[in-house]
Structure formats: structure tokens, C-alpha cells
Design a protein around this motif. Structure first.
Motif, short mmCIF file in Angstrom:
data_model
loop_
_atom_site.label_atom_id
_atom_site.label_comp_id
_atom_site.label_asym_id
_atom_site.label_seq_id
_atom_site.Cartn_x
_atom_site.Cartn_y
_atom_site.Cartn_z
N ALA A 191 -5.91 1.73 8.07
CA ALA A 191 -5.76 1.43 6.64
C ALA A 191 -6.45 2.49 5.77
O ALA A 191 -5.88 2.91 4.76
CB ALA A 191 -6.28 0.04 6.34
N PRO A 192 -7.67 2.94 6.12
CA PRO A 192 -8.30 3.97 5.28
C PRO A 192 -7.50 5.28 5.23
O PRO A 192 -7.38 5.89 4.17
CB PRO A 192 -9.67 4.19 5.94
CG PRO A 192 -9.96 2.92 6.66
CD PRO A 192 -8.62 2.42 7.13
N SER A 193 -6.94 5.71 6.37
CA SER A 193 -6.16 6.95 6.34
C SER A 193 -4.87 6.76 5.56
O SER A 193 -4.41 7.68 4.88
CB SER A 193 -5.88 7.48 7.75
OG SER A 193 -5.06 6.60 8.46
N ALA A 194 -4.28 5.57 5.63
CA ALA A 194 -3.08 5.29 4.83
C ALA A 194 -3.42 5.31 3.35
O ALA A 194 -2.68 5.88 2.54
CB ALA A 194 -2.48 3.94 5.22
N ALA A 195 -4.55 4.70 2.98
CA ALA A 195 -4.96 4.66 1.57
C ALA A 195 -5.24 6.06 1.04
O ALA A 195 -4.86 6.40 -0.08
CB ALA A 195 -6.19 3.77 1.41
N LYS A 196 -5.88 6.90 1.85
CA LYS A 196 -6.19 8.27 1.45
C LYS A 196 -4.90 9.07 1.21
O LYS A 196 -4.75 9.75 0.20
CB LYS A 196 -7.03 8.95 2.52
CG LYS A 196 -7.40 10.37 2.20
CD LYS A 196 -8.23 10.98 3.33
CE LYS A 196 -8.49 12.44 3.07
NZ LYS A 196 -9.19 13.08 4.19
N LEU A 197 -3.95 8.95 2.14
CA LEU A 197 -2.69 9.67 2.00
C LEU A 197 -1.88 9.12 0.82
O LEU A 197 -1.28 9.89 0.06
CB LEU A 197 -1.89 9.57 3.29
CG LEU A 197 -0.59 10.35 3.37
CD1 LEU A 197 -0.81 11.83 3.06
CD2 LEU A 197 0.05 10.18 4.74
N LYS A 198 -1.90 7.82 0.64
CA LYS A 198 -1.18 7.22 -0.48
C LYS A 198 -1.74 7.74 -1.81
O LYS A 198 -0.98 8.07 -2.72
CB LYS A 198 -1.26 5.71 -0.43
CG LYS A 198 -0.52 5.02 -1.56
CD LYS A 198 -0.60 3.52 -1.46
CE LYS A 198 0.09 2.86 -2.64
NZ LYS A 198 0.02 1.40 -2.58
N ARG A 199 -3.07 7.81 -1.92
CA ARG A 199 -3.68 8.33 -3.16
C ARG A 199 -3.25 9.77 -3.41
O ARG A 199 -2.92 10.14 -4.54
CB ARG A 199 -5.20 8.24 -3.07
CG ARG A 199 -5.78 6.90 -3.45
CD ARG A 199 -7.28 6.95 -3.64
NE ARG A 199 -8.01 7.47 -2.49
CZ ARG A 199 -8.34 6.74 -1.42
NH1 ARG A 199 -8.01 5.47 -1.35
NH2 ARG A 199 -9.02 7.30 -0.43
N ALA A 200 -3.26 10.60 -2.36
CA ALA A 200 -2.88 12.01 -2.53
C ALA A 200 -1.42 12.13 -2.98
O ALA A 200 -1.10 12.92 -3.87
CB ALA A 200 -3.09 12.76 -1.21
N VAL A 201 -0.54 11.34 -2.38
CA VAL A 201 0.87 11.38 -2.78
C VAL A 201 1.03 10.86 -4.20
O VAL A 201 1.77 11.44 -5.00
CB VAL A 201 1.74 10.57 -1.78
CG1 VAL A 201 3.15 10.40 -2.30
CG2 VAL A 201 1.76 11.24 -0.42
N GLN A 202 0.32 9.79 -4.54
CA GLN A 202 0.44 9.22 -5.88
C GLN A 202 -0.03 10.21 -6.94
O GLN A 202 0.61 10.37 -7.97
CB GLN A 202 -0.35 7.92 -5.99
CG GLN A 202 -0.04 7.14 -7.25
CD GLN A 202 1.40 6.66 -7.28
OE1 GLN A 202 1.85 5.94 -6.42
NE2 GLN A 202 2.14 7.09 -8.29
N VAL A 203 -1.12 10.93 -6.67
CA VAL A 203 -1.61 11.96 -7.60
C VAL A 203 -0.56 13.05 -7.77
O VAL A 203 -0.29 13.51 -8.89
CB VAL A 203 -2.96 12.54 -7.11
CG1 VAL A 203 -3.30 13.82 -7.85
CG2 VAL A 203 -4.06 11.52 -7.26
#
Length: 167
Positions: free
Chosen positions: A60-72
Motif C-alpha cells: 500500500a505505501p508503494s502504491a500511494a507513493k506512485l499514485k501521488r507522483a502520477v497525480q502531481v
């Protein structure tokens, strides 16, 4: 739906921004006419379909990190997207499989196998069986055997019976 330039350009715009989020690395993305991404327990994979982004991450943490980068990356150009990674487990549940990336294994969920076993026993207790009923059963059997395709050959003698017993 067919193919259109609008669909192609929308897909490529989102794919470009998703790739931008990982500093130009697109090797983790599933895409037509491209090699399959390397799957491992410590590396996410993803896919883009028009305005949908799918992320499958080892935690979940790696998914959240990647999701934030894509969202930015998306926010920088004001591209709206739909996140489908939040429903990935629901999708796996609905198709009745358990995905284990650590053990590198995909298997049918026990609840689905158990229901199929009970349905098979119920059919065997009947004195008569119609082709239509057996056709429903064989559809479920094919779904379970999809993870072991060579095993589908055991069903070859069932098809003539379905035709014979139809109606």
C-alpha cells in the motif's frame, strides 16, 4: 467502439504523463505492441486506458507513493483521470481468483471451487439432466480450468451430450 484518433491521443497523453511521473521510465507499464513489464514482488506494474490508470504495487505505501507522483504529473497539465487501482482487489474477487505475487501464484478462490463442487454433486444426484443445465455447469468448469488450460480437454466428451440432451 472501434478505433479513433481522439481515443488514441487521449490514451497517449495520459500514458506520457504517467511515464513522466517515473522520470521517463515506461518499462513498468502494460501497453499494446510492447514487451510485458517485468513482474516482481518489489516492483509495481501499471496500465493506462484512455483516462483510466491501473496500478498494481507490492504494498500500500508503494502504491500511494506512485499514485501521488502520477497525480502531481496529471495536475501539472490539468488532465483528469480515473483511478482503478483502488478496486483491483474487488476485481480479483469478482473473477474468483487469488493473486499471490510473493509466491508467484494465481489460484481459484476456495469459495468458488466449493460452490462448484456442491453444484456438481447436485447434478450427479439428479436422475435426468438437460443439455441447458449442463451447459451452465460447463461454463463454470471452463472458468475454473482457465488457470490450467490443458485440463479443459477432460470436457471434450461433455459437448456431444449437451447437444444430444438439449431440450
Amino acid at each position: 467502439m472501434g478505433w479513433s484518433w481522439a481515443l488514441y491521443f487521449a490514451n497517449e497523453a495520459v500514458k506520457t504523463r504517467v511515464t513522466h511521473a517515473t522520470r521517463g521510465d515506461s518499462s513498468w507499464l502494460m501497453a499494446d505492441r510492447s514487451p510485458a513489464p517485468l513482474v516482481s514482488v518489489d516492483r509495481p506494474i501499471g496500465g493506462v486506458y484512455v483516462d483510466n490508470v491501473l496500478l498494481v504495487a507490492p504494498s500500500a505505501p508503494s502504491a500511494a507513493k506512485l499514485k501521488r507522483a502520477v497525480q502531481v504529473s496529471m495536475d501539472g497539465v490539468r488532465l483528469p483521470i480515473e483511478w482503478t487501482h483502488d478496486v483491483a482487489q474487488k476485481v480479483l474477487d469478482s473473477v474468483g481468483v487469488h493473486l499471490d505475487l510473493r509466491g508467484v501464484e494465481v489460484r481459484n478462490k476456495g469459495t468458488r471451487v466449493w460452490r462448484f463442487d456442491l453444484a456438481t454433486e447436485a447434478l450427479l444426484r439428479r436422475r435426468k439432466l438437460r443439455g441447458e443445465e449442463l451447459q451452465i455447469w460447463i461454463g463454470h468448469a471452463i472458468h475454473l480450468l482457465a488457470l490450467a488450460k490443458p485440463a479443459m480437454s477432460i470436457l471434450s466428451s461433455v459437448y456431444p451430450f449437451i447437444d444430444f440432451a438439449w431440450g
